[in-house]
Design a protein around this motif. Structure first.
Motif, PDB file in Angstrom:
ATOM      1  N   ARG A  14      47.262 -44.607  94.072  1.00  0.00           N
ATOM      2  CA  ARG A  14      46.590 -43.605  93.246  1.00  0.00           C
ATOM      3  C   ARG A  14      47.140 -43.593  91.819  1.00  0.00           C
ATOM      4  O   ARG A  14      46.400 -43.356  90.862  1.00  0.00           O
ATOM      5  CB  ARG A  14      46.723 -42.217  93.875  1.00  0.00           C
ATOM      6  CG  ARG A  14      45.838 -41.223  93.164  1.00  0.00           C
ATOM      7  CD  ARG A  14      45.869 -39.884  93.784  1.00  0.00           C
ATOM      8  NE  ARG A  14      44.912 -38.978  93.184  1.00  0.00           N
ATOM      9  CZ  ARG A  14      44.987 -37.671  93.319  1.00  0.00           C
ATOM     10  NH1 ARG A  14      45.940 -37.134  94.064  1.00  0.00           N
ATOM     11  NH2 ARG A  14      44.103 -36.895  92.731  1.00  0.00           N
ATOM     12  N   LYS A  15      48.424 -43.841  91.677  1.00  0.00           N
ATOM     13  CA  LYS A  15      48.980 -43.893  90.312  1.00  0.00           C
ATOM     14  C   LYS A  15      48.219 -44.935  89.494  1.00  0.00           C
ATOM     15  O   LYS A  15      47.856 -44.701  88.348  1.00  0.00           O
ATOM     16  CB  LYS A  15      50.473 -44.279  90.345  1.00  0.00           C
ATOM     17  CG  LYS A  15      51.385 -43.219  90.906  1.00  0.00           C
ATOM     18  CD  LYS A  15      52.848 -43.610  90.686  1.00  0.00           C
ATOM     19  CE  LYS A  15      53.228 -44.863  91.422  1.00  0.00           C
ATOM     20  NZ  LYS A  15      54.568 -45.368  91.129  1.00  0.00           N
ATOM     21  N   ALA A  16      47.985 -46.090  90.097  1.00  0.00           N
ATOM     22  CA  ALA A  16      47.278 -47.156  89.393  1.00  0.00           C
ATOM     23  C   ALA A  16      45.832 -46.762  89.133  1.00  0.00           C
ATOM     24  O   ALA A  16      45.280 -47.028  88.056  1.00  0.00           O
ATOM     25  CB  ALA A  16      47.340 -48.449  90.204  1.00  0.00           C
ATOM     26  N   ARG A  17      45.206 -46.107  90.110  1.00  0.00           N
ATOM     27  CA  ARG A  17      43.800 -45.733  89.941  1.00  0.00           C
ATOM     28  C   ARG A  17      43.643 -44.676  88.851  1.00  0.00           C
ATOM     29  O   ARG A  17      42.697 -44.704  88.064  1.00  0.00           O
ATOM     30  CB  ARG A  17      43.242 -45.286  91.292  1.00  0.00           C
ATOM     31  CG  ARG A  17      43.250 -46.463  92.299  1.00  0.00           C
ATOM     32  CD  ARG A  17      42.949 -46.033  93.728  1.00  0.00           C
ATOM     33  NE  ARG A  17      41.620 -45.504  93.847  1.00  0.00           N
ATOM     34  CZ  ARG A  17      41.336 -44.336  94.425  1.00  0.00           C
ATOM     35  NH1 ARG A  17      42.300 -43.600  94.957  1.00  0.00           N
ATOM     36  NH2 ARG A  17      40.107 -43.920  94.481  1.00  0.00           N
ATOM     37  N   VAL A  18      44.589 -43.735  88.786  1.00  0.00           N
ATOM     38  CA  VAL A  18      44.573 -42.735  87.697  1.00  0.00           C
ATOM     39  C   VAL A  18      44.777 -43.438  86.357  1.00  0.00           C
ATOM     40  O   VAL A  18      44.064 -43.186  85.376  1.00  0.00           O
ATOM     41  CB  VAL A  18      45.678 -41.669  87.927  1.00  0.00           C
ATOM     42  CG1 VAL A  18      45.928 -40.851  86.660  1.00  0.00           C
ATOM     43  CG2 VAL A  18      45.305 -40.752  89.088  1.00  0.00           C
ATOM     44  N   LEU A  19      45.742 -44.341  86.317  1.00  0.00           N
ATOM     45  CA  LEU A  19      46.063 -45.032  85.064  1.00  0.00           C
ATOM     46  C   LEU A  19      44.870 -45.862  84.567  1.00  0.00           C
ATOM     47  O   LEU A  19      44.547 -45.860  83.371  1.00  0.00           O
ATOM     48  CB  LEU A  19      47.302 -45.904  85.267  1.00  0.00           C
ATOM     49  CG  LEU A  19      47.915 -46.523  84.023  1.00  0.00           C
ATOM     50  CD1 LEU A  19      49.435 -46.623  84.157  1.00  0.00           C
ATOM     51  CD2 LEU A  19      47.341 -47.909  83.748  1.00  0.00           C
ATOM     52  N   ILE A  20      44.194 -46.540  85.482  1.00  0.00           N
ATOM     53  CA  ILE A  20      43.020 -47.343  85.107  1.00  0.00           C
ATOM     54  C   ILE A  20      41.960 -46.441  84.457  1.00  0.00           C
ATOM     55  O   ILE A  20      41.351 -46.776  83.443  1.00  0.00           O
ATOM     56  CB  ILE A  20      42.467 -48.073  86.358  1.00  0.00           C
ATOM     57  CG1 ILE A  20      43.418 -49.210  86.740  1.00  0.00           C
ATOM     58  CG2 ILE A  20      41.046 -48.582  86.131  1.00  0.00           C
ATOM     59  CD1 ILE A  20      43.181 -49.782  88.139  1.00  0.00           C
ATOM     60  N   HIS A  21      41.791 -45.260  85.031  1.00  0.00           N
ATOM     61  CA  HIS A  21      40.828 -44.291  84.496  1.00  0.00           C
ATOM     62  C   HIS A  21      41.266 -43.811  83.112  1.00  0.00           C
ATOM     63  O   HIS A  21      40.489 -43.810  82.148  1.00  0.00           O
ATOM     64  CB  HIS A  21      40.748 -43.129  85.493  1.00  0.00           C
ATOM     65  CG  HIS A  21      39.523 -42.297  85.390  1.00  0.00           C
ATOM     66  ND1 HIS A  21      39.323 -41.389  84.379  1.00  0.00           N
ATOM     67  CD2 HIS A  21      38.420 -42.220  86.174  1.00  0.00           C
ATOM     68  CE1 HIS A  21      38.163 -40.781  84.558  1.00  0.00           C
ATOM     69  NE2 HIS A  21      37.594 -41.273  85.643  1.00  0.00           N
ATOM     70  N   GLU A  22      42.512 -43.387  83.014  1.00  0.00           N
ATOM     71  CA  GLU A  22      43.015 -42.811  81.750  1.00  0.00           C
ATOM     72  C   GLU A  22      43.043 -43.843  80.622  1.00  0.00           C
ATOM     73  O   GLU A  22      42.863 -43.486  79.460  1.00  0.00           O
ATOM     74  CB  GLU A  22      44.441 -42.262  81.949  1.00  0.00           C
ATOM     75  CG  GLU A  22      44.550 -41.079  82.898  1.00  0.00           C
ATOM     76  CD  GLU A  22      44.193 -39.737  82.234  1.00  0.00           C
ATOM     77  OE1 GLU A  22      44.086 -39.681  80.988  1.00  0.00           O
ATOM     78  OE2 GLU A  22      44.024 -38.756  82.991  1.00  0.00           O
ATOM     79  N   ARG A  23      43.286 -45.096  80.951  1.00  0.00           N
ATOM     80  CA  ARG A  23      43.495 -46.113  79.923  1.00  0.00           C
ATOM     81  C   ARG A  23      42.271 -47.007  79.695  1.00  0.00           C
ATOM     82  O   ARG A  23      42.337 -48.027  79.032  1.00  0.00           O
ATOM     83  CB  ARG A  23      44.721 -46.962  80.281  1.00  0.00           C
ATOM     84  CG  ARG A  23      46.000 -46.147  80.439  1.00  0.00           C
ATOM     85  CD  ARG A  23      46.545 -45.639  79.101  1.00  0.00           C
ATOM     86  NE  ARG A  23      47.324 -46.668  78.454  1.00  0.00           N
ATOM     87  CZ  ARG A  23      47.165 -47.065  77.194  1.00  0.00           C
ATOM     88  NH1 ARG A  23      46.222 -46.516  76.437  1.00  0.00           N
ATOM     89  NH2 ARG A  23      47.914 -48.001  76.686  1.00  0.00           N
ATOM     90  N   GLY A  24      41.130 -46.592  80.288  1.00  0.00           N
ATOM     91  CA  GLY A  24      39.866 -47.275  79.994  1.00  0.00           C
ATOM     92  C   GLY A  24      39.794 -48.700  80.509  1.00  0.00           C
ATOM     93  O   GLY A  24      39.214 -49.571  79.868  1.00  0.00           O
ATOM     94  N   LEU A  25      40.351 -48.930  81.712  1.00  0.00           N
ATOM     95  CA  LEU A  25      40.416 -50.296  82.235  1.00  0.00           C
ATOM     96  C   LEU A  25      39.441 -50.541  83.390  1.00  0.00           C
ATOM     97  O   LEU A  25      39.521 -51.577  84.060  1.00  0.00           O
ATOM     98  CB  LEU A  25      41.849 -50.598  82.707  1.00  0.00           C
ATOM     99  CG  LEU A  25      42.911 -50.604  81.589  1.00  0.00           C
ATOM    100  CD1 LEU A  25      44.318 -50.613  82.185  1.00  0.00           C
ATOM    101  CD2 LEU A  25      42.706 -51.808  80.674  1.00  0.00           C
ATOM    102  N   GLY A  26      38.531 -49.587  83.604  1.00  0.00           N
ATOM    103  CA  GLY A  26      37.648 -49.669  84.768  1.00  0.00           C
ATOM    104  C   GLY A  26      36.826 -50.948  84.837  1.00  0.00           C
ATOM    105  O   GLY A  26      36.509 -51.425  85.925  1.00  0.00           O
ATOM    106  N   ASP A  27      36.487 -51.512  83.679  1.00  0.00           N
ATOM    107  CA  ASP A  27      35.653 -52.722  83.715  1.00  0.00           C
ATOM    108  C   ASP A  27      36.492 -54.002  83.771  1.00  0.00           C
ATOM    109  O   ASP A  27      35.957 -55.100  83.716  1.00  0.00           O
ATOM    110  CB  ASP A  27      34.689 -52.761  82.526  1.00  0.00           C
ATOM    111  CG  ASP A  27      35.433 -52.688  81.200  1.00  0.00           C
ATOM    112  OD1 ASP A  27      36.674 -52.556  81.226  1.00  0.00           O
ATOM    113  OD2 ASP A  27      34.769 -52.748  80.151  1.00  0.00           O
ATOM    114  N   GLN A  28      37.811 -53.847  83.904  1.00  0.00           N
ATOM    115  CA  GLN A  28      38.667 -55.047  84.009  1.00  0.00           C
ATOM    116  C   GLN A  28      39.274 -55.210  85.402  1.00  0.00           C
ATOM    117  O   GLN A  28      39.895 -56.234  85.696  1.00  0.00           O
ATOM    118  CB  GLN A  28      39.813 -54.970  82.999  1.00  0.00           C
ATOM    119  CG  GLN A  28      39.355 -55.023  81.554  1.00  0.00           C
ATOM    120  CD  GLN A  28      40.543 -55.202  80.620  1.00  0.00           C
ATOM    121  OE1 GLN A  28      41.417 -56.026  80.855  1.00  0.00           O
ATOM    122  NE2 GLN A  28      40.574 -54.403  79.573  1.00  0.00           N
TER     123      GLN A  28
END
Ligand SMILES: N[C@@H](CCC(=O)N[C@@H](CS)C(=O)NCC(=O)O)C(=O)O
Length: 202
Positions: A14-28
């Motif tokens: 979940r830490k990674a999933r939150v970070l992906i969301h917060e840092r705009g990495l969803g399309d990577q």
């Protein structure tokens, strides 16, 4: 596309999933649902420890352990502010909080596994020790809430992921009633869209 081997219940992932969301990495990053205990060959090939999360990079190199792969992803961020402070006291505060948050997860996972064993095989000593570790950490943060202040960090993310996991797997633990200051902080942080989008589930 990078691949995050993950599950919807894992507080580390979940830490990674939150970070992906917060840092705009969803399309990577693509999330690859992975059951940690099923020993799928592709999972064990990526992480011989058989744990999630793991992150398979575009060149096939795999990063394991949430702390490692979260810091890597944070470095790629295209939105928001870094969750890992670059240096100085803020960095050590964030990393220490991350260790406390992960430690809450470690104890809560062990408590869950202990609870799944036949009753005669459960250890009251370990059950008591892991319960006390979570409770003391809550008491410490409740009494020193300033530790959790400032911009969103990996430390705050880990603590919130850990406490939400306690509520998910041990709904009778009751930390929120005993520690109202920490509970108010928790309500605020889990109101963020990144936490709302990643709430634990089976
Ligand atoms: N320190 C690791 C802990 C990862 C971990 O223990 N994940 C659990 C899932 S919540 C797991 O994969 N357990 C399977 C096992 O321990 O064999 C991290 O932060 O990534």
């Amino acid at each position: 596309m990078m691949q995050l081997l993950t599950s919807l219940g894992s507080p580390y992932a979940r830490k990674a999933r939150v970070l992906i969301h917060e840092r705009g990495l969803g399309d990577q990053v693509t999330e690859v649902p992975t059951k940690a205990l099923e020993n799928e060959p592709s999972h064990l090939a990526a992480n011989p420890l058989g744990k999630i999360p793991a992150l398979v990079l575009n060149d096939g190199i795999t990063l394991v352990d949430s702390r490692v792969l979260c810091e890597y992803l944070d470095g790629l961020g295209v939105a928001g502010r870094p969750l890992f402070p670059a240096a100085g006291p803020e960095r050590w505060r964030a990393l220490t909080l991350q260790a406390l948050g992960d430690g809450i997860c470690d104890a809560a996972v062990l408590l869950r596994l202990e609870g799944l064993r036949p009753e005669a095989q459960r250890s009251p000593m370990w059950t008591e020790r892991w319960t006390a570790a979570i409770d003391r950490t809550c008491a410490k943060l409740n009494g020193d809430i300033g530790l959790l202040g400032g911009d969103l960090s990996i430390g705050q993310t880990a603590v919130a992921a850990g406490l939400d996991y306690v509520d998910f797997r041990h709904p009778d633990f009751g930390w929120a009633a005993r520690y109202p200051v920490l509970s108010a902080w928790m309500r605020a942080i889990t109101g963020r869209p990144s936490f709302q989008a990643t709430a634990p589930s089976d």
